[in-house]
Design a protein around this motif. Structure first.
Motif, PDB file in Angstrom:
ATOM      1  N   LEU A  90       0.845  -1.197   0.000  1.00 47.10           N
ATOM      2  CA  LEU A  90       0.000   0.000   0.000  1.00 47.10           C
ATOM      3  C   LEU A  90       0.881   1.247   0.000  1.00 47.10           C
ATOM      4  CD1 LEU A  90      -2.747  -1.082   2.570  1.00 47.10           C
ATOM      5  CD2 LEU A  90      -2.752  -1.328   0.080  1.00 47.10           C
ATOM      6  N   LEU A 124       2.979   4.401  -2.705  1.00 47.84           N
ATOM      7  CA  LEU A 124       3.251   5.041  -3.980  1.00 47.84           C
ATOM      8  C   LEU A 124       4.655   5.622  -3.940  1.00 47.84           C
ATOM      9  CD1 LEU A 124      -0.104   6.956  -4.533  1.00 47.84           C
ATOM     10  CD2 LEU A 124       0.766   5.107  -5.968  1.00 47.84           C
ATOM     11  N   ARG A 151      -0.713   4.306 -14.345  1.00 50.80           N
ATOM     12  CA  ARG A 151      -0.710   3.357 -13.230  1.00 50.80           C
ATOM     13  C   ARG A 151      -0.635   4.110 -11.906  1.00 50.80           C
ATOM     14  NH1 ARG A 151      -2.707  -1.514 -12.106  1.00 50.80           N
ATOM     15  NH2 ARG A 151      -2.009  -2.003  -9.992  1.00 50.80           N
ATOM     16  N   TYR A 152       0.175   5.150 -11.867  1.00 51.69           N
ATOM     17  CA  TYR A 152       0.266   5.969 -10.654  1.00 51.69           C
ATOM     18  C   TYR A 152      -1.089   6.588 -10.331  1.00 51.69           C
ATOM     19  CZ  TYR A 152       1.706   9.649  -7.429  1.00 51.69           C
ATOM     20  OH  TYR A 152       1.815  10.466  -6.323  1.00 51.69           O
ATOM     21  N   LEU A 164      -4.079   5.458 -11.156  1.00 54.62           N
ATOM     22  CA  LEU A 164      -4.995   4.409 -10.691  1.00 54.62           C
ATOM     23  C   LEU A 164      -4.729   4.068  -9.233  1.00 54.62           C
ATOM     24  CD1 LEU A 164      -7.137   2.212 -11.149  1.00 54.62           C
ATOM     25  CD2 LEU A 164      -5.291   0.726 -11.971  1.00 54.62           C
ATOM     26  N   GLU A 165      -3.462   3.864  -8.885  1.00 48.19           N
ATOM     27  CA  GLU A 165      -3.154   3.482  -7.510  1.00 48.19           C
ATOM     28  C   GLU A 165      -3.406   4.636  -6.540  1.00 48.19           C
ATOM     29  OE1 GLU A 165       0.502   1.412  -6.958  1.00 48.19           O
ATOM     30  OE2 GLU A 165       0.120   0.017  -8.628  1.00 48.19           O
ATOM     31  N   SER A 166      -3.189   5.868  -6.980  1.00 51.27           N
ATOM     32  CA  SER A 166      -3.513   7.027  -6.135  1.00 51.27           C
ATOM     33  C   SER A 166      -5.002   7.073  -5.834  1.00 51.27           C
ATOM     34  CB  SER A 166      -3.085   8.324  -6.827  1.00 51.27           C
ATOM     35  OG  SER A 166      -1.695   8.424  -6.922  1.00 51.27           O
ATOM     36  N   LEU A 205      -7.083   4.533  -5.835  1.00 50.73           N
ATOM     37  CA  LEU A 205      -7.456   3.413  -4.978  1.00 50.73           C
ATOM     38  C   LEU A 205      -7.021   3.646  -3.536  1.00 50.73           C
ATOM     39  CD1 LEU A 205      -6.622   0.505  -7.420  1.00 50.73           C
ATOM     40  CD2 LEU A 205      -8.901   1.237  -6.694  1.00 50.73           C
ATOM     41  N   LEU A 206      -5.831   4.199  -3.315  1.00 52.51           N
ATOM     42  CA  LEU A 206      -5.388   4.492  -1.950  1.00 52.51           C
ATOM     43  C   LEU A 206      -6.266   5.558  -1.302  1.00 52.51           C
ATOM     44  CD1 LEU A 206      -1.488   4.423  -2.229  1.00 52.51           C
ATOM     45  CD2 LEU A 206      -2.989   2.718  -1.215  1.00 52.51           C
ATOM     46  N   TYR A 220      -6.716  -4.803  -6.779  1.00 53.61           N
ATOM     47  CA  TYR A 220      -5.645  -4.195  -5.991  1.00 53.61           C
ATOM     48  C   TYR A 220      -5.584  -4.736  -4.561  1.00 53.61           C
ATOM     49  CZ  TYR A 220      -2.571  -0.464  -4.261  1.00 53.61           C
ATOM     50  OH  TYR A 220      -1.514   0.248  -3.704  1.00 53.61           O
ATOM     51  N   THR A 221      -6.754  -4.978  -3.949  1.00 51.73           N
ATOM     52  CA  THR A 221      -6.794  -5.349  -2.539  1.00 51.73           C
ATOM     53  C   THR A 221      -7.218  -6.790  -2.286  1.00 51.73           C
ATOM     54  OG1 THR A 221      -9.124  -4.701  -2.212  1.00 51.73           O
ATOM     55  CG2 THR A 221      -7.446  -2.973  -1.982  1.00 51.73           C
TER      56      THR A 221
END
Length: 236
Positions: free
Chosen positions: A123, A125, A177-178, A180-182, A184-185, A222-223
């Protein structure tokens, strides 16, 4: 609360019972949601941001010889972690006397921590000192709802091609990708907050997804669980 940049001469394991903790180092930004723990090796310079947090930290002396590693890690928290962290409060860090039971307890906990370190949860970035990429990250996180690559490049004064190349070279991941993960976090942080009674669709739209189905699919990949299951678990 923001702690400011600092380090400890002890290893730290912090378990969050409520709220969300963000831990930033020179190379990454980590999210600590409820019911999980963050491991911070001794000497690691970091900055923590607490949002409505109830947490307990356990500190370990490096002379114990733990295989602590050299970076922050988020640990998947088995129920035994919670119970041992709660019990550890019996011996505050400022105690002056040593007790055989305390030494045995923390020695056992230290051995378990070493085992848990092999099962981290990714979890986090990346962060970077590169001014162009850092500006792109900052703008992205401030405009998660509707940011686009052309809009971002116009805002920071660069071309799409230059940013793509710089972002990949600096972070090892694409800007998309950054993003997307931002998202989701950020969604995980919103889902974990007891004070926020937002629906799943409200959270999905707030972080930039166009539909609940797209959000649920990305969140699950992701999770490993649905947004609803995640919220029930971390608020439980």
């Amino acid at each position: 609360m923001v702690t400011g940049w600092h380090s400890h001469d002890l290893h730290q394991m912090e378990y969050a019972f409520e709220g969300v903790v963000e831990v930033e180092t020179a190379t990454a930004r980590y999210l600590l949601p409820p019911q999980q723990a963050v491991w911070i090796p001794a000497g690691t310079i970091h900055c923590s941001t607490w949002s409505n947090v109830k947490a307990v930290s356990v500190f370990f002396d490096p002379v114990m010889g733990l295989s602590a590693g050299d970076r922050v890690r988020i640990l998947a928290a088995a129920p035994v972690i919670r119970e041992m962290v709660l019990y550890a409060r019996r011996w505050p860090i400022k105690r002056t006397a040593t007790e055989p039971m305390a030494e045995a307890f923390f020695d056992a906990l230290a051995h378990l921590v070493v085992e848990w370190l092999d099962h981290e949860t990714p979890l986090c970035l990346p962060t970077t000192p590169d001014p162009l990429v850092a500006a792109a990250m900052d703008y992205t996180n401030k405009h998660l709802t509707d940011v686009s690559l052309p809009q971002l490049c116009a805002a920071i004064g660069t071309s799409e091609r230059s940013l793509r190349r710089a972002f990949l070279a600096t972070t090892g991941m694409s800007w998309r990708r950054y993003l997307l993960e931002s998202r989701l976090l950020k969604a995980m942080a919103l889902l974990a907050q007891d004070s926020q009674n937002q629906t799943i669709i409200t959270i999905a739209l707030a972080v930039g997804f166009q539909s609940v189905s797209a959000f649920t699919r990305a969140f699950g990949q992701y999770t490993g669980e649905t947004p609803t299951a995640y919220r029930q678990r971390v608020r439980g």
